[in-house]
Design an enzyme around this catalytic site. Structure first.
Site, mmCIF file in Angstrom:
data_model
loop_
_atom_site.group_PDB
_atom_site.id
_atom_site.type_symbol
_atom_site.label_atom_id
_atom_site.label_comp_id
_atom_site.label_asym_id
_atom_site.label_seq_id
_atom_site.Cartn_x
_atom_site.Cartn_y
_atom_site.Cartn_z
ATOM 1 C CG HIS A 47 -1.900 -0.817 1.285
ATOM 2 N ND1 HIS A 47 -3.032 -0.909 2.057
ATOM 3 C CD2 HIS A 47 -2.231 -2.155 0.493
ATOM 4 C CE1 HIS A 47 -3.749 -1.979 2.040
ATOM 5 N NE2 HIS A 47 -3.309 -2.876 1.042
ATOM 6 C CD GLU A 49 -1.852 4.144 3.308
ATOM 7 O OE1 GLU A 49 -1.545 3.390 2.291
ATOM 8 O OE2 GLU A 49 -3.146 4.191 3.532
ATOM 9 C CB CYS A 77 -6.528 -0.831 5.319
ATOM 10 S SG CYS A 77 -4.770 -1.122 5.236
#
Length: 145
Positions: A47, A49, A77
């Site tokens: 992801h 991040e 998430c």
């Protein structure tokens, strides 16, 4: 947030879900930027991040990013929220809310869990309209194709 949106657009151009992230050091320098690469890397943890946190930690020479700010186009998430807490980021700024898979204001709500050892300041809704439009356009195109 403009740089995070650039990363999200680049992710979409690669066929990835358009999420972008940027980490800014306490002095204001951008130390990491990334877009989703889960399909490209065949890695469910890739992801935006996570990739940005990994890059920033490598540059800092530490697993802690004390004083750093993460800008991301979509509510993180649960996995990413846990990594944000573990990295001790000072602030999380995100754009679009994610009622389906979010882990901050929705779903697991990682930062309010008693086992969360660090809670960053959270600012939501930054450039949310632009971030939401990127996501809606991306998924509409996928449905049409």
């Amino acid at each position: 947030m403009d740089l995070a949106l650039e990363e999200a657009r680049a992710a979409a151009a690669r066929g990835e879900v358009p999420v972008g992230a940027v980490i800014v050091a306490p002095g204001g320098d951008v130390v990491a930027r990334a877009g989703n690469r889960t399909r490209e890397l065949k890695d469910p943890t890739a992801h935006a991040e996570m990739l940005a946190i990994q890059e920033a930690c490598a540059q800092a020479g530490s697993e802690r990013l004390t004083g750093h700010v993460l800008y991301v186009t979509l509510e993180p998430c649960a996995m990413c929220a846990a990594a944000i807490a573990a990295a001790r980021l000072a602030r999380l700024c995100y754009g679009a809310a994610d009622p389906k898979s979010g882990g901050v204001a929705h779903g697991a709500r990682v930062f309010v869990h008693p086992q969360c050892h660090h809670v960053p300041e959270v600012i939501d809704g930054l450039a949310a309209v632009d971030a939401e439009a990127l996501l809606k356009d991306f998924f509409a195109t996928k449905r049409e194709g």
